[in-house]
Design a protein around this motif. Structure first.
Motif, PDB file in Angstrom:
ATOM      1  N   SER A  83       0.822  -1.219   0.000  1.00 27.93           N
ATOM      2  CA  SER A  83       0.000   0.000   0.000  1.00 27.93           C
ATOM      3  C   SER A  83       0.858   1.273   0.000  1.00 27.93           C
ATOM      4  N   MET A  84       2.163   1.123   0.160  1.00 29.63           N
ATOM      5  CA  MET A  84       3.064   2.284   0.185  1.00 29.63           C
ATOM      6  C   MET A  84       3.299   2.829  -1.218  1.00 29.63           C
ATOM      7  N   SER A  85       3.758   4.066  -1.257  1.00 31.53           N
ATOM      8  CA  SER A  85       4.265   4.572  -2.530  1.00 31.53           C
ATOM      9  C   SER A  85       5.617   3.909  -2.788  1.00 31.53           C
ATOM     10  N   LEU A  86       6.049   3.904  -4.030  1.00 29.91           N
ATOM     11  CA  LEU A  86       7.340   3.312  -4.377  1.00 29.91           C
ATOM     12  C   LEU A  86       8.463   4.014  -3.622  1.00 29.91           C
ATOM     13  N   GLU A  87       8.340   5.334  -3.492  1.00 33.19           N
ATOM     14  CA  GLU A  87       9.375   6.112  -2.811  1.00 33.19           C
ATOM     15  C   GLU A  87       9.467   5.723  -1.326  1.00 33.19           C
ATOM     16  N   GLU A  88       8.308   5.518  -0.687  1.00 34.12           N
ATOM     17  CA  GLU A  88       8.300   5.118   0.727  1.00 34.12           C
ATOM     18  C   GLU A  88       8.936   3.748   0.900  1.00 34.12           C
ATOM     19  N   PHE A  89       8.573   2.821   0.013  1.00 34.02           N
ATOM     20  CA  PHE A  89       9.149   1.481   0.105  1.00 34.02           C
ATOM     21  C   PHE A  89      10.656   1.525  -0.107  1.00 34.02           C
ATOM     22  N   ASN A  90      11.094   2.294  -1.086  1.00 34.68           N
ATOM     23  CA  ASN A  90      12.521   2.389  -1.395  1.00 34.68           C
ATOM     24  C   ASN A  90      13.304   2.912  -0.187  1.00 34.68           C
ATOM     25  N   ILE A 136      23.938   0.327  -9.022  1.00 32.56           N
ATOM     26  CA  ILE A 136      22.595  -0.256  -9.011  1.00 32.56           C
ATOM     27  C   ILE A 136      21.540   0.852  -8.953  1.00 32.56           C
ATOM     28  N   ASP A 137      20.533   0.727  -9.785  1.00 35.37           N
ATOM     29  CA  ASP A 137      19.385   1.631  -9.763  1.00 35.37           C
ATOM     30  C   ASP A 137      18.412   1.098  -8.707  1.00 35.37           C
ATOM     31  N   TYR A 138      18.445   1.681  -7.525  1.00 37.43           N
ATOM     32  CA  TYR A 138      17.659   1.146  -6.421  1.00 37.43           C
ATOM     33  C   TYR A 138      16.153   1.324  -6.623  1.00 37.43           C
ATOM     34  N   MET A 139      15.749   2.371  -7.306  1.00 34.80           N
ATOM     35  CA  MET A 139      14.317   2.532  -7.583  1.00 34.80           C
ATOM     36  C   MET A 139      13.821   1.408  -8.499  1.00 34.80           C
ATOM     37  N   LYS A 140      14.661   1.031  -9.427  1.00 38.49           N
ATOM     38  CA  LYS A 140      14.306  -0.090 -10.308  1.00 38.49           C
ATOM     39  C   LYS A 140      14.203  -1.384  -9.495  1.00 38.49           C
ATOM     40  N   LEU A 141      15.156  -1.562  -8.566  1.00 40.44           N
ATOM     41  CA  LEU A 141      15.131  -2.737  -7.700  1.00 40.44           C
ATOM     42  C   LEU A 141      13.874  -2.728  -6.832  1.00 40.44           C
ATOM     43  N   SER A 142      13.502  -1.571  -6.329  1.00 39.37           N
ATOM     44  CA  SER A 142      12.301  -1.463  -5.495  1.00 39.37           C
ATOM     45  C   SER A 142      11.042  -1.786  -6.280  1.00 39.37           C
ATOM     46  N   ARG A 143      11.015  -1.388  -7.552  1.00 37.15           N
ATOM     47  CA  ARG A 143       9.852  -1.733  -8.387  1.00 37.15           C
ATOM     48  C   ARG A 143       9.698  -3.247  -8.500  1.00 37.15           C
ATOM     49  N   LYS A 161      19.878 -18.467  -8.862  1.00 40.96           N
ATOM     50  CA  LYS A 161      18.867 -18.797  -7.850  1.00 40.96           C
ATOM     51  C   LYS A 161      17.574 -19.256  -8.520  1.00 40.96           C
ATOM     52  N   GLN A 162      16.831 -20.093  -7.793  1.00 36.60           N
ATOM     53  CA  GLN A 162      15.544 -20.554  -8.316  1.00 36.60           C
ATOM     54  C   GLN A 162      14.470 -19.496  -8.176  1.00 36.60           C
ATOM     55  N   PHE A 163      14.556 -18.702  -7.113  1.00 29.96           N
ATOM     56  CA  PHE A 163      13.534 -17.685  -6.872  1.00 29.96           C
ATOM     57  C   PHE A 163      14.203 -16.317  -6.839  1.00 29.96           C
ATOM     58  N   THR A 164      13.686 -15.421  -7.670  1.00 28.96           N
ATOM     59  CA  THR A 164      14.275 -14.087  -7.782  1.00 28.96           C
ATOM     60  C   THR A 164      13.167 -13.030  -7.806  1.00 28.96           C
ATOM     61  N   PRO A 165      13.512 -11.770  -7.517  1.00 28.19           N
ATOM     62  CA  PRO A 165      12.498 -10.715  -7.502  1.00 28.19           C
ATOM     63  C   PRO A 165      12.078 -10.224  -8.893  1.00 28.19           C
ATOM     64  N   GLY A 166      12.581 -10.847  -9.905  1.00 27.80           N
ATOM     65  CA  GLY A 166      12.201 -10.454 -11.250  1.00 27.80           C
ATOM     66  C   GLY A 166      12.612 -11.530 -12.241  1.00 27.80           C
ATOM     67  N   GLY A 167      12.241 -11.330 -13.500  1.00 22.02           N
ATOM     68  CA  GLY A 167      12.574 -12.291 -14.527  1.00 22.02           C
ATOM     69  C   GLY A 167      13.875 -11.967 -15.229  1.00 22.02           C
ATOM     70  N   ALA A 168      14.157 -12.714 -16.286  1.00 21.65           N
ATOM     71  CA  ALA A 168      15.425 -12.574 -17.011  1.00 21.65           C
ATOM     72  C   ALA A 168      15.650 -11.153 -17.514  1.00 21.65           C
ATOM     73  N   ILE A 169      14.612 -10.540 -18.012  1.00 14.57           N
ATOM     74  CA  ILE A 169      14.752  -9.210 -18.619  1.00 14.57           C
ATOM     75  C   ILE A 169      15.046  -8.156 -17.547  1.00 14.57           C
ATOM     76  N   GLU A 170      14.229  -8.142 -16.481  1.00 12.32           N
ATOM     77  CA  GLU A 170      14.401  -7.143 -15.426  1.00 12.32           C
ATOM     78  C   GLU A 170      15.756  -7.289 -14.733  1.00 12.32           C
ATOM     79  N   LEU A 171      16.165  -8.535 -14.464  1.00  7.96           N
ATOM     80  CA  LEU A 171      17.426  -8.752 -13.774  1.00  7.96           C
ATOM     81  C   LEU A 171      18.616  -8.358 -14.647  1.00  7.96           C
ATOM     82  N   SER A 172      18.523  -8.652 -15.928  1.00  4.81           N
ATOM     83  CA  SER A 172      19.606  -8.272 -16.846  1.00  4.81           C
ATOM     84  C   SER A 172      19.733  -6.758 -16.923  1.00  4.81           C
ATOM     85  N   SER A 173      18.592  -6.088 -16.981  1.00  6.76           N
ATOM     86  CA  SER A 173      18.592  -4.626 -17.036  1.00  6.76           C
ATOM     87  C   SER A 173      19.214  -4.045 -15.775  1.00  6.76           C
TER      88      SER A 173
END
Length: 484
Positions: free
Chosen positions: A328-335, A351-358, A451-463
């Motif tokens: 329920s937080m804004s992205l900025e609050e979570f980051n 590392i782009d931390y806002m991208k990681l937070s998304r 890893k088997q479980f990651t916070p994103g897929g191949a595209i997001e992680l590569s980016s």
């Protein structure tokens, strides 16, 4: 109309246990719902169990979760002091007054005599109960023995016959036979009061109208009522709370090392989620609603919504609720909240931390788990090559090697390294090969994360990792598969 006054009276014997915090919350809500006062009192008469720093834990926890007291040791008030060890003279005066009116007596029984009596009760298989040995000692004899330096305690003189009843707002009317009650100690031999006496004296003098405490005190309440009646004092409204149980039985216990508020908070549970969840451990709003801010609880809470049935502490429900608050937080609050956890796992500067937070916000339930979920960003773990084989994705070690080589070539040609262009390159390759998406994306994701479980897929992680690091990791994956 009488002002509603509630109190939270913890013992400084360790961390703030979940049950303690629930008592504080309910006492606070009852006071605030009725525009009353919430009082903090420190009950430190059990000096043997006193823990250094525990009072600061109480202050800090209440402040952190927003349960601001109106009177207390740190801010004062008209009925202080608010620390029981500083009120010894008050208890002594009232104990002597109780002796004068026939509600208590001096007891000179030695430890040896009491131990023998206790052993006799055990032998007979009956609960220990003081036998009233000193009950009829005259006042003159008692005072003479005190002058001679004999050690003594002051005991409550429970009526030998009849019954005592009291009404509790949760459990209804309870009646006990007086002959089942023990002449419990009110003032110990060191001059300190027991809880049984101090809480009654303090609640009266501090004008407490509603006593909120755990149901484990139900059995002692008749003794408290007899004290109120002996003094001729008005009896407060009693609100005894149901036990909080573990999922597999047994009550939550600070002494048994069950998790405290501080434990959960340090693991990355949000204070708002913890308070919200605790509010529902024994109380229902009468609807299916489950998410409440503290301000909303002030409006919605009611004594009528309390249950007498034990509440079960379900860590999975708390996790879920914590996740709801995070989402329920804004992205900025979570980051901002996640940043300390990012810094634990990542030392890289690119590392782009806002991208990681998304990527993480919708996938995170407990902040403390973030470092373990993103540690691969800092350094590729030494993973098992068999991870490339995935039935659901229709990959095996052979086709993973083939498609990983082609993905490496396709990604080498990407000039602008972002989600859009990485997606374009990989999906163009998938179309050319005529294969399922996962047959290319799974090997790439495995290669870049390990890893088997990651916070994103191949595209997001590569980016996120950047072109150079992504290609380096894919090359490592190709080498691993080539050596099988």
């Amino acid at each position: 109309m009488t002002e509603v006054r509630t109190r939270f009276a913890p013992s400084p014997t360790g961390y703030m246990h979940i049950g303690n915090l629930r008592t504080a919350l309910y006492a606070y809500l009852i006071a605030k719902k009725n525009n009353g006062k919430f009082i903090l009192r420190i009950e430190d008469t059990d000096q043997e169990r006193y823990v250094e720093g525990a009072i600061d834990v109480i202050y800090n926890t209440l402040k952190l979760v927003g349960l601001q007291h109106d009177e207390g040791p740190d801010i004062g008030g008209p009925y202080g002091p608010y620390v029981q060890s500083q009120r010894r003279e008050i208890y002594s005066q009232y104990a002597k007054k109780l002796i004068d009116i026939g509600g208590a007596y001096y007891c000179f029984c030695s430890k040896e005599r009491l131990d023998a009596l206790r052993q006799e009760c055990e032998r007979k298989g009956i609960p220990f109960k003081y036998d009233g040995h000193c009950r009829n000692i005259s006042r003159e004899e008692a005072e003479e023995r005190i002058k001679r330096g004999e050690q003594y305690v002051i005991r409550q003189k429970i009526p030998a016959t009849g019954t005592t009843s009291f009404h509790d707002e949760v459990f209804g009317t309870i009646t006990v036979s007086n002959d089942s009650l023990d002449d419990n100690i009110l003032i110990k031999s060191d001059g300190m009061p027991t809880y049984n006496f101090a809480n009654v004296v303090d609640d009266h003098l501090m004008k407490i109208t509603h006593v909120v405490r755990g149901s484990e005190y139900l059995s002692s309440t008749p003794k408290y009522n007899l004290l109120y009646k002996a003094f001729g004092w008005e009896i407060p409204t009693y609100i005894h709370l149901p036990l909080i149980m573990k999922p597999h039985g047994g009550k939550l216990s600070k002494r048994e090392g069950d998790a405290s508020f501080e434990d959960f908070y340090n693991k990355g549970y949000l204070k708002e989620a913890i308070i919200n969840y605790i509010a529902l451990l024994g109380w229902s709003p009468g609807t299916d609603e489950e998410i409440f801010t503290l301000e909303e609880l002030k409006q919605r809470f009611s004594i009528e919504g309390l249950s007498k049935s034990p509440a079960v502490f379900d860590i999975n429900k708390l996790r879920w609720m914590n996740g709801e608050y995070i989402r329920s937080m804004s992205l900025e609050e979570f980051n901002e909240l996640a940043m300390p956890y990012y810094k634990k796992a990542i030392k890289r500067q690119d590392i782009d931390y806002m991208k990681l937070s998304r990527l993480l916000q919708t996938r995170t339930e407990v902040l403390g788990e973030i470092p373990d979920n993103i540690d691969f960003i800092e350094e590729l773990p030494d993973y098992d090559v068999n991870m490339y084989a995935n039935k659901k994705m229709r990959t095996d070690l052979n086709n993973s090697l083939e498609y990983l080589k082609k993905a490496y070539e396709a990604l080498q040609g990407v000039d602008k390294w972002d989600d859009e262009h990485i997606h374009e390159a990989l999906f163009k390759l998938i179309a050319e090969l005529g294969v399922k998406n996962g047959q290319v994306l799974w090997p790439v994701r495995t290669a870049v994360s390990g890893k088997q479980f990651t916070p994103g897929g191949a595209i997001e992680l590569s980016s996120l990792l950047g072109k150079e690091e992504t290609l380096r990791r894919i090359k490592i994956g190709i080498e691993k598969l080539s050596n099988v």
